[in-house]
Design a protein around this motif. Structure first.
Motif, short mmCIF file in Angstrom:
data_model
loop_
_atom_site.label_atom_id
_atom_site.label_comp_id
_atom_site.label_asym_id
_atom_site.label_seq_id
_atom_site.Cartn_x
_atom_site.Cartn_y
_atom_site.Cartn_z
N ALA A 59 0.83 -1.20 0.00
CA ALA A 59 0.00 0.00 0.00
C ALA A 59 0.87 1.26 0.00
N GLU A 60 1.95 1.22 0.76
CA GLU A 60 2.76 2.41 0.94
C GLU A 60 4.17 2.27 0.37
N GLY A 61 4.66 1.05 0.43
CA GLY A 61 6.07 0.89 0.08
C GLY A 61 6.31 -0.19 -0.95
N HIS A 62 7.53 -0.21 -1.45
CA HIS A 62 7.97 -1.26 -2.36
C HIS A 62 9.04 -2.06 -1.63
N LEU A 63 8.95 -3.39 -1.75
CA LEU A 63 9.90 -4.25 -1.07
C LEU A 63 10.83 -4.88 -2.10
N TYR A 64 12.13 -4.66 -1.93
CA TYR A 64 13.13 -5.20 -2.86
C TYR A 64 14.04 -6.18 -2.14
N ALA A 69 19.71 -8.67 1.72
CA ALA A 69 19.01 -7.73 2.61
C ALA A 69 17.67 -7.38 1.98
N ALA A 70 16.71 -7.03 2.86
CA ALA A 70 15.39 -6.58 2.37
C ALA A 70 15.39 -5.05 2.42
N LEU A 71 14.93 -4.46 1.33
CA LEU A 71 14.93 -2.99 1.24
C LEU A 71 13.50 -2.50 1.07
N GLN A 88 8.30 10.16 8.81
CA GLN A 88 7.80 9.65 10.10
C GLN A 88 7.56 8.16 10.04
N ARG A 89 6.94 7.69 8.96
CA ARG A 89 6.60 6.27 8.86
C ARG A 89 7.85 5.40 8.86
N ILE A 90 8.87 5.83 8.12
CA ILE A 90 10.07 4.97 8.02
C ILE A 90 10.84 4.99 9.34
N MET A 137 16.69 -0.51 5.22
CA MET A 137 17.27 -1.80 4.84
C MET A 137 17.27 -2.72 6.06
N MET A 138 16.78 -3.93 5.86
CA MET A 138 16.64 -4.88 6.98
C MET A 138 17.33 -6.20 6.67
N GLU A 139 17.53 -6.92 7.73
CA GLU A 139 18.04 -8.29 7.62
C GLU A 139 17.09 -9.10 6.72
N TRP A 140 17.66 -9.89 5.86
CA TRP A 140 16.86 -10.74 4.98
C TRP A 140 16.39 -12.00 5.74
N ILE A 141 15.11 -12.26 5.71
CA ILE A 141 14.59 -13.48 6.35
C ILE A 141 14.43 -14.54 5.27
N SER A 186 0.24 -12.59 6.11
CA SER A 186 1.26 -12.07 5.19
C SER A 186 2.34 -11.33 5.95
N ASN A 187 2.06 -10.96 7.19
CA ASN A 187 3.04 -10.23 7.98
C ASN A 187 3.73 -11.12 9.02
N LEU A 188 3.66 -12.42 8.75
CA LEU A 188 4.38 -13.39 9.58
C LEU A 188 5.22 -14.24 8.63
N ILE A 206 6.87 -9.22 10.68
CA ILE A 206 7.39 -8.17 9.79
C ILE A 206 6.32 -7.08 9.60
N ASP A 207 6.72 -6.02 8.92
CA ASP A 207 5.86 -4.90 8.53
C ASP A 207 5.29 -4.13 9.72
N PHE A 208 6.11 -3.27 10.28
CA PHE A 208 5.71 -2.49 11.45
C PHE A 208 5.33 -1.05 11.08
N GLY A 209 4.89 -0.88 9.85
CA GLY A 209 4.50 0.46 9.38
C GLY A 209 3.34 1.06 10.15
N LEU A 210 2.48 0.23 10.75
CA LEU A 210 1.34 0.76 11.50
C LEU A 210 1.44 0.42 12.99
N1 LIG Z 1 13.02 -8.85 6.07
C1 LIG Z 1 12.47 -9.51 5.06
N2 LIG Z 1 13.10 -10.57 4.52
C2 LIG Z 1 12.57 -11.24 3.45
N3 LIG Z 1 11.40 -10.90 2.87
C3 LIG Z 1 10.73 -9.86 3.38
C4 LIG Z 1 11.22 -9.10 4.49
N4 LIG Z 1 10.34 -8.11 4.77
C5 LIG Z 1 9.34 -8.25 3.87
N5 LIG Z 1 9.56 -9.30 3.04
C6 LIG Z 1 8.68 -9.75 1.94
O1 LIG Z 1 8.08 -8.60 1.35
C7 LIG Z 1 6.65 -8.64 1.50
C8 LIG Z 1 6.14 -7.23 1.80
O2 LIG Z 1 6.72 -6.73 3.02
P1 LIG Z 1 5.96 -5.71 3.96
O3 LIG Z 1 4.63 -6.31 4.34
O4 LIG Z 1 6.87 -5.30 5.06
O5 LIG Z 1 5.79 -4.50 2.97
P2 LIG Z 1 4.51 -3.65 2.53
O6 LIG Z 1 3.27 -4.47 2.55
O7 LIG Z 1 4.94 -2.98 1.27
O8 LIG Z 1 4.51 -2.62 3.70
P3 LIG Z 1 3.43 -1.49 4.02
O9 LIG Z 1 2.17 -2.25 4.41
O10 LIG Z 1 4.09 -0.81 5.20
O11 LIG Z 1 3.27 -0.67 2.80
C9 LIG Z 1 6.42 -9.64 2.63
O12 LIG Z 1 5.14 -10.24 2.53
C10 LIG Z 1 7.56 -10.63 2.44
O13 LIG Z 1 7.25 -11.56 1.42
#
Ligand SMILES: Nc1ncnc2c1ncn2[C@@H]1O[C@H](COP(=O)(O)OP(=O)(O)OP(=O)(O)O)[C@@H](O)[C@H]1O
Length: 283
Positions: A27-32, A43-45, A65-67, A108-112, A174-176, A203-207
């Protein structure tokens, strides 16, 4: 349909080799997926790009603020021993991007290394829906026991989060995530081919916000219960296991569970007061 083109990345990610790989667009961010210092360290970005439809000053402030709030929550939780990704770096004044200058904020976070629980349960349920009738009673019990144990671990992880004084605010499967163990024996042993092994990582502590109120904690539980009920119908009957894991996690759990039982939980967004508190330094 035209292929989605994400906004240009802020520096230094606009010039790294290999380039970050876009995994999800939330919704708010892109995850790379990228790397930290050395290409062998994944790493997760999370990038929160600027929003062209928002007033630029407000946009910059909100994004920043969010980040920062997400990074603070993660740093605090790592200190408290809660299983969340460690923060490796962040910049709320990201340069570059589409516009000259402000290019969004990044964390940037630790990659899970492992799947999200949503995918694990979806795959397990899909297999069971098709093939459960081919299992004998003992196998069926064993399969259910694996999912029950996973739900119990999730309840425990959520209890650990609450014990640390933080509520998640957006709990779904999705946040576990499950951090895969070095040797995953379950996938091979189970006829489903699906492993439920691994440490539960939130994961995902934006809220997220700081709270020790039973009501806020009960909302987290309620939202997760609802999410499981609507997306994982075969696992829902085992919800008691999640509650059990939660109950065992900390002493305050009993009153939160009572709060959950006694009253329907109001599903309102966190109050501005709670959000403001989250921006204060964590003690
Ligand atoms: N640290 C991590 N390591 C590996 N994969 C991750 C990590 N963090 C997130 N992901 C992957 O990226 C997806 C999206 O992450 P996340 O829910 O944090 O982002 P988002 O939905 O874009 O956030 P927001 O809701 O704040 O906009 C997760 O469902 C997971 O598959």
């Amino acid at each position: 349909m035209a292929e989605y083109k994400p906004p240009a990345l802020p520096a230094p990610f606009n010039s790294t080799n290999p380039a970050p790989e876009l995994l999800t667009q939330g919704a708010e961010g892109h995850l790379y997926k990228t790397f930290s210092l050395d290409p062998s360290i994944p790493a997760a970005l999370k990038v929160r790009p600027s929003k062209p439809y928002r007033h630029p000053i407000l946009d910059r402030r909100l994004t920043r603020q969010r980040i920062i709030q997400e990074a603070r929550c993660l740093a605090k939780l790592v200190r408290e021993g809660v299983s969340v990704p460690a923060v490796l770096a962040l910049d709320w004044e990201g340069q570059g991007g589409d516009e000259a200058g402000w290019g969004g904020a990044w964390l940037m976070m630790e990659w899970i290394d492992g799947p999200v629980v949503r995918v694990v349960l979806e795959q397990w349920e899909a297999w069971m829906k098709k093939n459960a009738s081919s299992l004998d009673a003992a196998q069926l019990e064993q399969e259910n026991a694996r999912v029950k144990a996973l739900l119990r671990r999730i309840g425990k992880a959520l209890g650990g989060l609450h014990k640390a004084g933080v509520v998640h605010g957006d709990l779904t499967t999705s946040n576990l995530m499950l951090r895969l163990p070095a040797e995953d024996t379950e996938a091979k042993a189970s006829p489903t081919g699906v492993s439920t092994q691994g440490e539960v990582v939130l994961i995902d502590f934006g809220l997220a916000s700081q709270s020790v109120q039973d009501e806020d904690r009960a909302v987290d539980l309620y939202v997760l219960e609802r999410a499981i009920g609507s997306t994982h119908p075969r696992s829902e009957p085992f919800m008691e296991e999640l509650v059990h894991g939660y109950r065992e996690s900390h002493r305050g759990a009993i009153s939160t569970l009572k709060r959950l039982e006694d009253n329907p939980v109001p599903l309102s967004p966190p109050s501005p007061m709670t959000m403001t508190e989250c921006f204060l330094p964590y003690g």
